[in-house]
Design a protein around this motif. Structure first.
Motif, short mmCIF file in Angstrom:
data_model
loop_
_atom_site.label_atom_id
_atom_site.label_comp_id
_atom_site.label_asym_id
_atom_site.label_seq_id
_atom_site.Cartn_x
_atom_site.Cartn_y
_atom_site.Cartn_z
N LEU A 138 17.04 41.35 37.25
CA LEU A 138 17.64 41.88 38.47
C LEU A 138 16.58 42.10 39.54
N GLY A 139 15.42 42.60 39.12
CA GLY A 139 14.35 42.83 40.08
C GLY A 139 13.80 41.55 40.67
N ASP A 140 13.58 40.54 39.82
CA ASP A 140 12.99 39.28 40.28
C ASP A 140 13.99 38.40 41.04
N ALA A 141 15.27 38.49 40.68
CA ALA A 141 16.25 37.55 41.22
C ALA A 141 17.04 38.09 42.41
N THR A 142 16.86 39.34 42.76
CA THR A 142 17.59 39.89 43.90
C THR A 142 17.27 39.09 45.16
N GLY A 143 18.33 38.67 45.84
CA GLY A 143 18.16 37.84 47.03
C GLY A 143 18.05 36.37 46.73
N CYS A 144 18.39 35.95 45.50
CA CYS A 144 18.29 34.55 45.12
C CYS A 144 19.27 33.69 45.92
N SER A 145 18.99 32.40 45.96
CA SER A 145 19.84 31.51 46.75
C SER A 145 21.15 31.17 46.03
N THR A 146 21.07 30.91 44.72
CA THR A 146 22.25 30.42 44.00
C THR A 146 22.29 30.98 42.58
N ILE A 147 23.50 31.29 42.14
CA ILE A 147 23.75 31.66 40.74
C ILE A 147 24.72 30.65 40.15
N TYR A 148 24.37 30.12 38.98
CA TYR A 148 25.30 29.30 38.20
C TYR A 148 25.62 30.07 36.93
N PHE A 149 26.84 30.54 36.83
CA PHE A 149 27.25 31.37 35.70
C PHE A 149 28.32 30.60 34.93
N TYR A 150 28.00 30.23 33.70
CA TYR A 150 28.95 29.57 32.82
C TYR A 150 29.38 30.59 31.77
N GLY A 151 30.68 30.89 31.71
CA GLY A 151 31.07 31.98 30.84
C GLY A 151 32.35 31.75 30.05
N ALA A 152 32.38 32.31 28.85
CA ALA A 152 33.61 32.34 28.06
C ALA A 152 34.67 33.11 28.84
N GLY A 153 35.87 32.57 28.89
CA GLY A 153 36.97 33.24 29.58
C GLY A 153 36.97 33.07 31.09
N CYS A 154 36.04 32.27 31.63
CA CYS A 154 35.95 32.08 33.08
C CYS A 154 36.87 30.94 33.51
N ILE A 155 38.07 31.30 33.88
CA ILE A 155 39.06 30.34 34.38
C ILE A 155 39.84 30.98 35.52
N GLY A 156 40.27 30.16 36.47
CA GLY A 156 41.14 30.62 37.54
C GLY A 156 40.60 31.79 38.33
N GLU A 157 41.43 32.80 38.48
CA GLU A 157 41.09 33.97 39.28
C GLU A 157 39.88 34.71 38.73
N ARG A 158 39.70 34.66 37.42
CA ARG A 158 38.56 35.35 36.83
C ARG A 158 37.24 34.76 37.33
#
Length: 281
Positions: free
Chosen positions: A54-74
């Protein structure tokens, strides 16, 4: 800077890429399933388990989050929370299935599968997912997963469908896991799928016992029959796997695939190395 996350029910693996696209930080935190937990839980995990990230990445350009249960509105909800938490410019949230397909198949067509705490699969044409058999979770599906293997083991133990010597070995290994404790964790626990999957090491330890080997192989056969065989050209395409269960029970997985007329391709424990290369490019 770019943040990449591969999130499962048991753990999340994070990587931070610098401006030169090289990985400067990797770590693991507790797991998160978007279909089972509120996004407040994800924020708590990041703040408590990954203060360095969190300290190093604050203000980062892009996040790619691949997650279980990540579909649609979630996906939109998780993306909004991640963007705010890291003060990121953009946040892309996709299913862990897409991560597996990109990591396993690259730009080639194939069938990509996840066998970890849960299970999932997809047909991939080299660019996108073209078909997906819904996994339906550990209660209604997730065949072949750690949770389903744990459930099969516990059923065999408590209904006494396994030999007495195995029941004794289980009792010695897990003296606290009596009927009341198991029911409490499965029906009222915070992470029932992860609890069920926690018994997979017992299966691995005793895989040389025929009844255990048969239990595992039968569960993988169920996975192939319920999830893979209906894909177009399933028997003509390589079937690739990511996940700890696929990695640790590869011989039984290959045996079940052969019995179903399928060809196993790559088996790897985690996708992060391949995802770092993919997004670094």
């Amino acid at each position: 800077m770019t943040v990449i996350a591969d999130a499962g029910s048991t753990k999340i693996e994070w990587a931070l890429l610098g401006k030169d696209s090289r990985c400067s930080l990797r770590l693991c935190t507790r797991g998160f399933n978007a279909a089972q937990s509120h996004t407040d839980r994800l924020v708590e995990i990041i703040r408590e388990d990954a203060p360095a990230l969190l300290g190093d990445a604050t203000g980062c350009s892009t996040i790619y989050f691949y997650g279980a249960g990540c579909i649609g509105e979630r996906c939109r909800e998780v993306g909004s929370v991640l963007k705010a938490t890291f003060a990121a410019e953009t946040a892309h949230v996709d299913s862990d299935m897409l991560a597996a397909a990109r990591a396993l198949c690259g730009s080639e067509p194939g069938i990509a599968c996840i066998l970890g705490t849960g299970s999932n699969s997809c047909l991939y044409d080299g660019r996108r997912i073209t078909a997906n058999t819904p996994p339906m979770g550990f209660i209604l599906g997730d065949e072949g997963s750690g949770a389903s293997l744990g459930k099969a083991l516990l059923t065999g133990i408590f209904k006494r469908r396994l030999p007495q010597n195995l029941i004794s070995l289980f009792t010695d290994r897990y003296p606290e896991a009596d009927k009341a404790e198991v029911i409490r964790n499965v029906y009222r626990g915070e992470r029932p799928a992860a609890y069920l999957a926690s018994f997979a090491p017992f299966l691995k330890e005793h895989i040389g016992i025929p009844e255990i080997s048969r239990l595992v192989t039968d569960e993988f056969t169920r996975f192939f029959r319920m999830n893979i065989l209906d894909y177009d050209n399933a028997r003509a395409l390589p079937v690739h796997f990511i996940g700890s269960i696929a990695h640790h029970f590869a011989p039984q997985l290959r045996r079940a695939a052969a019995d179903c007329g399928l060809t196993i391709g790559r088996i790897t424990q985690a996708p992060m190395d391949a995802l770092i290369r993919f997004h670094g490019q």
